[in-house]
Enzyme design. Structure first.
Site, PDB file in Angstrom:
ATOM      1  CD  GLU A 231      -1.490   2.434   1.819  1.00 17.11           C
ATOM      2  OE1 GLU A 231      -2.096   3.487   1.542  1.00 17.11           O
ATOM      3  OE2 GLU A 231      -0.489   2.435   2.563  1.00 17.11           O
TER       4      GLU A 231
ATOM      5  CG  ASP B 232      -4.310   1.972   6.012  1.00 19.06           C
ATOM      6  OD1 ASP B 232      -3.464   1.951   6.938  1.00 19.06           O
ATOM      7  OD2 ASP B 232      -4.047   2.391   4.865  1.00 19.06           O
TER       8      ASP B 232
HETATM    9 ZN   LIG Z   1      -1.537   2.478   6.010  1.00 17.40          ZN
END
Ligand SMILES: [Zn+2]
Length: 429
Positions: free
Chosen positions: A297, A325
């Site tokens: 990511e 997240d």
């Molecule tokens: Zn992250």
């Protein structure tokens, strides 16, 4: 059912122990690092042990940027020298072995940069744009300031700057620098860039008032050839609609100077904990639920793109996706990217989540890794929104470590995620 999920996680939860192993036994997990490969095997094994119906690795090519040593900066000013605490930005080129020494010019914004463009040649540009304290939701301050990290280096290079120093995106009262990705404009020269902690940023700014300061910078970042990475996927097969897929996930990679505990170890162990709790309670979902530990990511989003591209190529039906997240702090809500009708429906469930900490579901949002699923397949996407006041104290800094995650707060995140997945599975959107 939600009460049973909560009790299971609060009494028998494994999220905290799993986070301990991920952060302390494996550590920082930058794309291409041996630690990321180790974390993939770790995640695979745990999902097998929990007893997912199917567990597999989805291969994708990932970038392989390395820091190449310890980043150094020293200010040389009228009455002495001072070491500055800096971290090279992710994807930055290095300074070369001799380093770069140049006069520093401070700019407070991109407008300020443009007004000083004739003075930037052969200088080090210091972006001293402040993380806005008036935003109550700190992700807004991040969204506001992150452009200086992302495109600041190329915008300074356009006017002949040799390197860039960026004020860290944080409200923290310590001096830790916060790294993160930059994006070079490939039509312009690539110049090295570092983040600087707030105390040193304020010191540098004060020194520069009517005085000349030179900074010596030495960094060694570079790209090696792309390498193989994997999304780690576990699945519970749906009993009624096996071809309709709900995805829940977080990202396995993290920045190298820390342990990636909040970003995004928390999301990884949340994801595995929801799987564990469903199995422990003998819950048989109507729809297929995929538990995904995404790759890369931080400096590429290749894992998220791979997952969505394959979903599209296989013509899969993805009805909902949820990501964690935003840290392992007490849950406050979810952000929801779907139609107004779908938003209304999920908001009608707030009273069921309220006892566990969620009091709002806001329009817009969804995590980075599931963004491509929304783009490719119009899948409604949601992200857990924990309390954000402390998140940027740790985000991409060396103190994003296990010790800064609270067990109860971490568990509450998993409870609310499991509850939302349960509600979507049972009632649909
Ligand atoms: Zn992250």
């Amino acid at each position: 059912m939600i009460r049973r999920i909560a009790d299971e996680i609060l009494i028998n939860g494994k999220a905290y122990d799993n986070l301990h192993d991920l952060t302390k036994k494996i550590g920082g997990r930058l794309s291409g690092s041996p630690q990321l490969a180790k974390a993939e095997q770790w995640g695979l094994k745990i999902m097998q042990e929990i007893g997912a119906d199917r567990v597999w690795l989805q291969e994708c090519m990932i970038p392989h940027w390395i820091r190449g040593g310890v980043d150094k900066a020293e200010a040389r000013y009228i009455s002495g020298k001072k070491l500055l605490d800096v971290l090279a930005l992710g994807n930055s080129i290095g300074t070369g072995s001799k380093g770069i020494t140049a006069a520093v010019i401070e700019v407070k914004s991109f407008d300020d940069l443009e007004s000083k463009k004739a003075e930037l040649k052969d200088k080090i540009v210091f972006y001293n744009y402040k993380f806005n304290p008036t935003f109550i939701r700190t992700f807004q301050a991040y969204g506001d300031a992150v452009q200086y990290r992302g495109s600041g280096p190329s915008r300074a290079a356009k006017y002949g700057a040799l390197a860039v120093i960026v004020r860290s995106m944080t409200h923290s009262t310590d001096n830790n620098p916060h790294t993160g990705s930059l994006r070079y404009d490939t039509t312009l020269p690539k110049i090295p860039a570092v983040a600087i902690g707030l105390k040193d940023a304020d010191w540098l700014s004060a020194q520069l008032e009517n005085k000349k300061v030179e900074v010596f910078l030495k960094t060694g970042g570079k790209f090696l050839p792309d390498t193989i990475g994997h999304n780690v996927i576990g699945e519970l097969t749906g009993t009624e609609f096996p071809d309709q897929i709900i995805t829940i996930g977080g990202h396995l990679d993290s920045w190298d100077p820390a342990e990636g505990a909040h970003d995004d170890g928390a999301g990884v162990v949340h994801t595995m904990e929801v799987l564990r709790a469903f199995k422990a309670l003998g819950y048989k979902p109507k729809h297929t639920i995929r538990f995904v530990l995404f790759s890369n990511e931080e400096n590429g989003l290749r894992g998220g793109h791979k997952y969505a591209d394959e979903a599209k190529a296989k013509n899969e039906k993805h009805i909902f996706a949820l990501e964690s997240d935003a840290g392992g702090f007490s849950p406050r809500g979810f952000s929801f990217g779907g139609t107004p009708e779908q938003l209304k429906k999920v908001q009608s469930w707030i009273p069921l989540l309220y006892p566990y900490g969620v009091y709002e579901i806001t329009a817009g949002g969804g995590g980075a890794d599931i963004g491509p699923l929304n783009e490719n397949l119009k899948t409604p996407v949601t992200e857990l929104a924990p309390d954000s006041q402390r998140y940027f104290d740790y985000h991409h800094a060396r103190n994003d470590v296990f010790e800064n995650v609270n067990k109860r707060e971490l568990e509450l995140g998993a409870i609310n995620m499991a509850a939302l997945i349960y509600l979507v599975d049972k009632y649909g959107l």
